[in-house]
Enzyme design. Structure first.
Site, PDB file in Angstrom:
ATOM      1  N   GLU A 120      40.186  39.010  51.424  1.00 25.07           N
ATOM      2  CA  GLU A 120      39.617  39.729  50.291  1.00 25.07           C
ATOM      3  C   GLU A 120      39.112  41.098  50.732  1.00 25.07           C
ATOM      4  OE1 GLU A 120      36.594  37.474  48.330  1.00 25.07           O
ATOM      5  OE2 GLU A 120      37.857  35.705  48.061  1.00 25.07           O
ATOM      6  N   GLU A 122      42.763  39.362  40.813  1.00 22.40           N
ATOM      7  CA  GLU A 122      41.977  38.367  40.083  1.00 22.40           C
ATOM      8  C   GLU A 122      41.068  39.018  39.049  1.00 22.40           C
ATOM      9  OE1 GLU A 122      39.006  34.520  40.797  1.00 22.40           O
ATOM     10  OE2 GLU A 122      39.943  35.522  42.520  1.00 22.40           O
TER      11      GLU A 122
END
Length: 272
Positions: free
Chosen positions: A123, A190
């Site tokens: 991430e 996302e």
């Protein structure tokens, strides 16, 4: 390679890029154990994501932060053993790559050696670019993850839509291009606006996998327990239930309890 095909060739990074080029969508689900992954692999799933969401689904934690490298390896190894066809991506958990590029490479190599997965996912954007480059230089395929990044949940203060404002949208696009230029084979997007996800997808060479990011990404991923109706309280806008496995399991357990209580199981034919 068709839907539910008997063609069981192993999907690779090259395959995923060919799917993007041909316009074939990529179907991905999470999994955390051998039995579940075996079913998904046999059903024709293109990719399985061993997410740090296992912290929630498997361990019952409130967020993804507590899961460790060794716990991720245990889950990932179980999934990788099951997959003859699906491309398996494993998350690097919180704390395993944020300290330094050297620490990130060390943990990345450990996960790859001990799990047998095909790639790792991290991430973050330009803030972790040196680590991403170092892991790729070590010969490990890397996928990025932008938008809502659950490991930063305390920073965000919630699980709301990301990149609604222009400044954050511009940074996300710049991060995506930087990760792509660094050699990431793809990026998970996302909970971002669909049009931004479309722009990212059209702007990078690698694949995009969306979750709550609209229909224009190269593929879609869901947490399997949510998609198959095993969880009840989680009902975001982007979630569609494709089965009611939770109800099926509840009915089965209740039937088992009833049969045992009534001395109906085991019967004579089920006894030695």
């Amino acid at each position: 390679m068709g839907y539910l095909s008997t063609d069981k060739k192993k999907i690779t990074v090259k395959t995923l890029h060919e799917m993007k080029a041909s316009g074939e969508k990529i179907a991905q689900l999470t999994a955390y154990d051998f039995t579940t992954a075996s079913i998904f692999d046999e059903a024709g799933i293109d990719s399985i994501h061993v997410g740090d969401s296992g912290s929630n689904v498997v361990a019952g934690n409130e967020n993804t932060l507590p899961v460790t490298v060794d716990e991720m390896i245990f889950m990932a190894r179980s999934v990788a053993r099951a997959c003859k066809h699906a491309f398996v991506v494993c998350d690097m958990p919180f704390g395993s790559y944020q300290i330094s590029p050297e620490d990130g490479v060390r943990n990345a190599i450990k996960i790859m050696k001990e799990s047998g997965v095909d790639a790792l996912k991290l991430e973050g954007g330009v803030e972790i670019l040196d680590t991403v480059k170092a892991i790729i230089a070590a010969g490990i395929p890397v996928e990025g993850h932008l938008g809502l990044t659950p490991q930063s949940i305390h920073k965000f203060g919630g699980y709301g839509l990301r990149a609604k404002e222009q400044a954050e949208a511009d940074k996300l696009l710049a991060d995506a291009k930087a990760l792509d230029d660094a050699g990431c084979f793809g990026i998970t997007l996302e909970k971002v606006p669909a049009q931004l996800a479309k722009k990212v997808t059209e702007s990078i060479k690698g694949i995009t996998i969306g979750i709550g990011a609209g229909p224009y990404t190269d593929g879609q991923v869901l947490v399997y327990a949510d998609a198959l109706g095993m969880t009840q309280g989680f009902k975001p806008k982007f979630l569609r239930r494709f089965a009611e496995v939770g109800k099926c399991m509840t009915d089965g357990v209740q039937s088992f309890v009833k049969a045992v209580k009534e001395s109906d199981f085991p019967n004579e034919n089920e006894s030695y």
